[in-house]
Design a protein around this motif. Sequence first.
Motif, mmCIF file in Angstrom:
data_model
loop_
_atom_site.group_PDB
_atom_site.id
_atom_site.type_symbol
_atom_site.label_atom_id
_atom_site.label_comp_id
_atom_site.label_asym_id
_atom_site.label_seq_id
_atom_site.Cartn_x
_atom_site.Cartn_y
_atom_site.Cartn_z
ATOM 1 N N SER A 1 -9.133 7.517 10.472
ATOM 2 C CA SER A 1 -9.402 8.353 9.308
ATOM 3 C C SER A 1 -8.885 9.778 9.447
ATOM 4 O O SER A 1 -8.784 10.494 8.450
ATOM 5 C CB SER A 1 -10.910 8.395 9.037
ATOM 6 O OG SER A 1 -11.597 8.891 10.177
ATOM 7 N N GLU B 1 -4.757 6.479 3.556
ATOM 8 C CA GLU B 1 -5.432 5.283 3.049
ATOM 9 C C GLU B 1 -4.995 4.039 3.814
ATOM 10 O O GLU B 1 -5.817 3.168 4.138
ATOM 11 C CB GLU B 1 -5.140 5.124 1.556
ATOM 12 C CG GLU B 1 -5.823 6.174 0.684
ATOM 13 C CD GLU B 1 -5.409 6.062 -0.778
ATOM 14 O OE1 GLU B 1 -4.507 5.239 -1.079
ATOM 15 O OE2 GLU B 1 -5.983 6.787 -1.613
ATOM 16 N N ALA B 2 -3.701 3.934 4.117
ATOM 17 C CA ALA B 2 -3.202 2.755 4.840
ATOM 18 C C ALA B 2 -3.776 2.681 6.251
ATOM 19 O O ALA B 2 -4.219 1.623 6.704
ATOM 20 C CB ALA B 2 -1.679 2.783 4.878
ATOM 21 N N GLY C 1 -8.544 1.596 10.840
ATOM 22 C CA GLY C 1 -9.782 2.337 11.018
ATOM 23 C C GLY C 1 -9.569 3.753 11.492
ATOM 24 O O GLY C 1 -10.463 4.362 12.087
ATOM 25 N N ARG D 1 -1.254 8.368 0.767
ATOM 26 C CA ARG D 1 -0.890 6.959 0.999
ATOM 27 C C ARG D 1 -1.017 6.589 2.482
ATOM 28 O O ARG D 1 -1.525 5.524 2.839
ATOM 29 C CB ARG D 1 0.533 6.700 0.521
ATOM 30 C CG ARG D 1 0.701 6.702 -0.990
ATOM 31 C CD ARG D 1 2.170 6.552 -1.357
ATOM 32 N NE ARG D 1 2.347 6.504 -2.801
ATOM 33 C CZ ARG D 1 2.326 5.381 -3.518
ATOM 34 N NH1 ARG D 1 2.127 4.227 -2.908
ATOM 35 N NH2 ARG D 1 2.504 5.417 -4.820
ATOM 36 N N GLU E 1 0.832 -1.211 0.000
ATOM 37 C CA GLU E 1 0.000 0.000 0.000
ATOM 38 C C GLU E 1 0.861 1.252 0.000
ATOM 39 O O GLU E 1 0.565 2.226 -0.679
ATOM 40 C CB GLU E 1 -0.907 -0.003 1.242
ATOM 41 C CG GLU E 1 -1.878 1.143 1.320
ATOM 42 C CD GLU E 1 -3.142 0.871 0.523
ATOM 43 O OE1 GLU E 1 -3.821 1.855 0.193
ATOM 44 O OE2 GLU E 1 -3.421 -0.308 0.231
ATOM 45 N N ASP F 1 -6.500 4.126 7.395
ATOM 46 C CA ASP F 1 -7.947 3.920 7.340
ATOM 47 C C ASP F 1 -8.266 2.459 7.059
ATOM 48 O O ASP F 1 -9.188 1.882 7.644
ATOM 49 C CB ASP F 1 -8.544 4.818 6.262
ATOM 50 C CG ASP F 1 -10.072 4.811 6.298
ATOM 51 O OD1 ASP F 1 -10.642 4.588 7.387
ATOM 52 O OD2 ASP F 1 -10.680 5.002 5.241
ATOM 53 N N ARG F 2 -7.493 1.843 6.189
ATOM 54 C CA ARG F 2 -7.768 0.458 5.793
ATOM 55 C C ARG F 2 -7.395 -0.537 6.880
ATOM 56 O O ARG F 2 -8.151 -1.470 7.167
ATOM 57 C CB ARG F 2 -7.000 0.146 4.510
ATOM 58 C CG ARG F 2 -7.153 -1.299 4.042
ATOM 59 C CD ARG F 2 -6.383 -1.525 2.757
ATOM 60 N NE ARG F 2 -6.454 -2.913 2.332
ATOM 61 C CZ ARG F 2 -5.782 -3.407 1.288
ATOM 62 N NH1 ARG F 2 -5.005 -2.617 0.572
ATOM 63 N NH2 ARG F 2 -5.889 -4.679 0.960
ATOM 64 N N PHE F 3 -6.247 -0.356 7.508
ATOM 65 C CA PHE F 3 -5.740 -1.379 8.430
ATOM 66 C C PHE F 3 -6.004 -1.082 9.904
ATOM 67 O O PHE F 3 -5.937 -1.989 10.727
ATOM 68 C CB PHE F 3 -4.231 -1.562 8.216
ATOM 69 C CG PHE F 3 -3.875 -2.089 6.865
ATOM 70 C CD1 PHE F 3 -4.093 -3.423 6.557
ATOM 71 C CD2 PHE F 3 -3.366 -1.263 5.889
ATOM 72 C CE1 PHE F 3 -3.775 -3.926 5.306
ATOM 73 C CE2 PHE F 3 -3.046 -1.737 4.641
ATOM 74 C CZ PHE F 3 -3.262 -3.077 4.335
#
Length: 474
Positions: A408, A399-400, A406, A396, A149, A402-404
């Motif tokens: 934001s 996004e990382a 939570g 980047r 990512e 937020d994805r892994f």
Amino acid sequence: MSATTVLTAVSPRLEAQVATRLEAARGLRLVRRCADVEDLLAAGAANVARTAVVSADLPGLDRTVVADLRAAGVLVAGTFVDGAEEDQRRLRQIGVERLLPLDAPAADWDQTLTPPDAAAAPAAPSSAASPAPAAGDADADIDAAISRELLGEAPVLRRAGASPAGSGSAAAGSVKVVLPAAPEPDEESSVPHRVIAVWGPTGAPGRTTVAVNLAAEIARLGRRVVLVDADTYGASVAQHLALLDEAPGVAAAARLADAGSLDRPRLAATAPEVSPGLRVLTGLPRADRWTELREDAFVEVLQQCRTLAQVTVVDVGFCLEEDEELSYDTRAPRRNAATTAALREADDVLAVGAADPVGLQRLVRGLDDLRAFTSTPCVVVTKVRAAAVGGAPERRILEALDRFAGVSTPVLVPDDRAALDAAMLAGRTLAETAAGSPARRALAALAGELTGVEVALRRRGGLGSRRGRRTSRA
């Protein structure tokens, strides 16, 4: 109803009078007179009695002894000669909440020394917050995914110018103690006195840099601040601010708290003011001195910090393990106790991670461990730069996380290496050496959010961003 069994551990001048009072009380039974603190601890560990009566002048009695007795399930009560305000004050400062004048009626002795009917066993920590993360292959998959990512397309001088008691259930007839006046009395009662713990995983993510500069920025906003270095593995606040650390302030404050002698004036004397509104308790100069920070004493230090300053910023260690006691047959000091105690006492917790693949992996895992102490940490990502994560580093990283994890709305701190190096070399904060630094502006904005003070900063480009604000495209 059976009589409550009682131990006594008082000075010789009070022993006969205490025994007489206990014999006159119908619901109490004296089972042992302890000659010293060692005898008292042994009797408490052996469950000889349910209640222990102590006096302020018993040699060796301190906060650690009281905590050990409580851990053994023994109710601790203190007795004093009527009018002995200093004895009452010391008993409260070492954690004895039930106080009883020596000449109180027998009914008061019964009521004060009888433990509550409900068992006082500590509640087990809840494990329903979230399931345990999978181990083995799952961790490896997360590591690889975060790397993909992020990477994507891209492969000691002295600083110049440095210079209330608990309200437990006291028995009727006890004398009210007035604490000595503290320096800098707080006239802004509406301003909450908060503790902010700054934590980060292993690997030098910039935790101390954030703690030092955040404390300085809060002080510049008009708040009185105490910066506490509680890292028992690698304390370095003194080096960041060019302070001598041969006599660590946090250890001195903990010793005073353990002896029941810590109050606001003594804390102020132990924590020198290094700049207007900013006091510092320096950390341990050697890692092997970690035993000097006992949990109960350190918690008292933080409580006194709340009375001295409006904001306390605590730089804590990286390790969150709490199973050291399994290695001992008896109650023993725990190396991570200062860290875990600070996290539990904190009103706000900052989780600091470095903006590179390894640093973010450690941060994501560390946030899982941090959920045992807080469910809403403020995530701060330092050293944000394109060289470590590729083009558009802000996007980047967002996004990382937020994805892994939570997360934001992290706070992103640019990697202004030149400004940070200059501040370290000078032993000063970013506000003093590089007021226009993007890293400084990000931390100043964070200080404003944590204190509820509007901070007007002129943006000159770069990567600085405030939590919750849209970030510009790279």
